[in-house]
Design an enzyme around this catalytic site. Structure first.
Site, PDB file in Angstrom:
ATOM      1  N   GLY A   1      -3.582  -2.017  18.157  1.00 14.21           N
ATOM      2  CA  GLY A   1      -3.761  -2.180  16.706  1.00 14.21           C
ATOM      3  C   GLY A   1      -2.927  -1.168  15.953  1.00 14.21           C
TER       4      GLY A   1
ATOM      5  N   GLY B   1      -5.421   4.247  17.537  1.00 10.05           N
ATOM      6  CA  GLY B   1      -4.947   5.505  16.950  1.00 10.05           C
ATOM      7  C   GLY B   1      -3.434   5.607  16.856  1.00 10.05           C
TER       8      GLY B   1
ATOM      9  CE  LYS C   1      -2.421   1.601   3.640  1.00  8.03           C
ATOM     10  NZ  LYS C   1      -3.562   1.734   4.574  1.00  8.03           N
TER      11      LYS C   1
ATOM     12  CB  SER D   1      -4.141  12.016  15.510  1.00 11.23           C
ATOM     13  OG  SER D   1      -5.074  13.067  15.552  1.00 11.23           O
TER      14      SER D   1
ATOM     15  CG  ASN E   1     -13.579  13.986  19.552  1.00  9.06           C
ATOM     16  OD1 ASN E   1     -12.660  13.185  19.354  1.00  9.06           O
ATOM     17  ND2 ASN E   1     -13.738  15.067  18.838  1.00  9.06           N
TER      18      ASN E   1
ATOM     19  NE  ARG F   1      -5.010  -1.557   7.081  1.00 13.27           N
ATOM     20  CZ  ARG F   1      -4.253  -0.751   7.810  1.00 13.27           C
ATOM     21  NH1 ARG F   1      -4.705  -0.183   8.922  1.00 13.27           N
ATOM     22  NH2 ARG F   1      -3.024  -0.490   7.421  1.00 13.27           N
TER      23      ARG F   1
ATOM     24  CG  HIS G   1     -12.149   9.497   7.820  1.00 12.06           C
ATOM     25  ND1 HIS G   1     -13.217   9.803   6.995  1.00 12.06           N
ATOM     26  CD2 HIS G   1     -11.539   8.414   7.262  1.00 12.06           C
ATOM     27  CE1 HIS G   1     -13.238   8.950   5.980  1.00 12.06           C
ATOM     28  NE2 HIS G   1     -12.235   8.109   6.119  1.00 12.06           N
TER      29      HIS G   1
END
Ligand code: NAD
Length: 321
Positions: free
Chosen positions: A292, A220, A67, A199, A159, A110, A137
């Protein structure tokens, strides 16, 4: 060579297809029959862009490729997505380019599949409340995939900019599940499963805010220096990941390992749980945490599925390479 354009992906591949593809490649990684190549990521000194490659090879499925893409912070002003990526698949027998596949939506699918897999294999069966930290997003894809894994009766969300939580409230409403904006103390006190997808470069959630028995999917942190949870939380948890090499360098575990709070050798690949060589959660009081980090093999797995589906549905565009 087959081209599957970005605009076709949404109608072609489902979250369930991506779950299956990513589950299989995580299992192959733990069996050492699939491996990722070192990641390249460079600031190119133009358009403030970060550009790079994630690549690998799965000897089981013969998915070979990369990718390529990155982050162009000024794209939004041009009506384009800031994250841009394209997946290239090569024929493992000949090296010829087999397919070029739009990678933007596939990246979100994914990534959501990875945290959903961690919830399916590691969360308590009786989990009822899902906590979401982050409303950017990726968050709505994360939420949709997570809601399929347990009979959640409520979603709580936090958030940095609370107005963005409308995005999560809308997804919860699609599923007829109540949503509530909460502070981090309440989120930790109520949630049985927590997804972090921000982030941030500093810990948001503290160890003391998390109850025994919680499952966390920390999604993240994919770059050196990023951090979403206090390093002490990893010491209190059993830590699982997609790939240990990435977990300790660019993942959430980088901080706990660097501070000597956990040895890298204690981190478990989620594929071992999928394969049944690790039992996963050991009891109702255990905190499980999935780091992750996002590996190239996930991209190759979902792109391969998209190509197969495009061929079977007659939507593949064939061009000469
Ligand atoms: P986005 O820019 O759309 O949203 C960013 C989110 O982070 C927002 O909720 C924002 O409020 C929050 N945030 C930013 N700074 C923060 C801070 N200092 N404290 C608390 N919250 C903060 O980004 P996105 O596309 O939703 O991606 C979110 C994160 O996921 C990024 O770090 C991205 O690199 C990462 N990501 C990881 C994978 C993976 O495979 N693990 C894949 C894709 C994206």
């Amino acid at each position: 060579m087959i081209v599957v354009p970005e605009r076709e992906i949404a109608g072609l591949i489902s979250a369930a297809d991506c779950f299956t593809a990513v589950e299989q490649v995580f299992a192959s990684m733990a069996q050492k029959s699939a491996y990722n190549f070192p990641v390249i990521r460079e600031a190119i000194g133009h358009a403030d862009a970060l550009y790079g490659f994630k690549s690998g090879f799965d000897r089981e499925s013969l998915a070979l490729g990369l990718k390529s893409g990155g982050f162009w912070p000024n794209n939004a002003a041009k009506g384009l997505t800031n994250h841009q990526s394209t997946i290239f698949l090569f024929d493992a027998d000949t090296g010829r380019c087999h397919a070029v596949v739009g990678g933007n939506l596939l990246t979100a699918l994914r990534t959501a599949a990875a945290s959903a897999i961690s919830i399916r294999y590691l969360a308590r069966q009786d989990a009822k409340v899902l906590g979401m930290i982050g409303a950017g997003h990726q968050s709505k894809f994360q939420l949709r995939a997570a809601l399929d894994q347990r009979a959640f009766g409520k979603v709580v969300g936090w958030n940095l900019h609370p107005e963005a939580l409308d995005r999560l409230a809308a997804v919860a409403e699609e599923r007829d599940i109540p949503f509530e904006a909460v502070d981090l103390d309440r989120l930790g006190a109520e949630a049985d499963v927590i997804i972090t997808i921000t982030s941030s470069f500093a810990p948001i959630l503290k160890a003391a805010q998390v109850r025994p028995g919680t499952h966390l999917a920390c999604m993240g942190t994919d770059t050196r220096g990023k951090q979403e949870v206090e390093a002490g939380l990893l010491a209190a948890a059993t830590v699982f990941t997609d790939e240990i090499a990435q977990s300790v360098t660019i993942g959430e575990a980088q901080h706990a390992v660097a501070q000597g709070l956990i040895p890298a050798g204690d981190i478990i690949e989620i594929g071992a749980v999928i394969n049944g060589t690790h039992p996963g959660r050991s009891g109702a009081e255990e905190i499980t945490l999935f780091d992750g980090t996002g590996v190239g093999l996930q991209d190759l797995a979902v792109a391969s599925s998209a190509v197969d589906l495009a061929i079977s549905k007659g939507l593949a565009v064939e061009v000469d390479a």
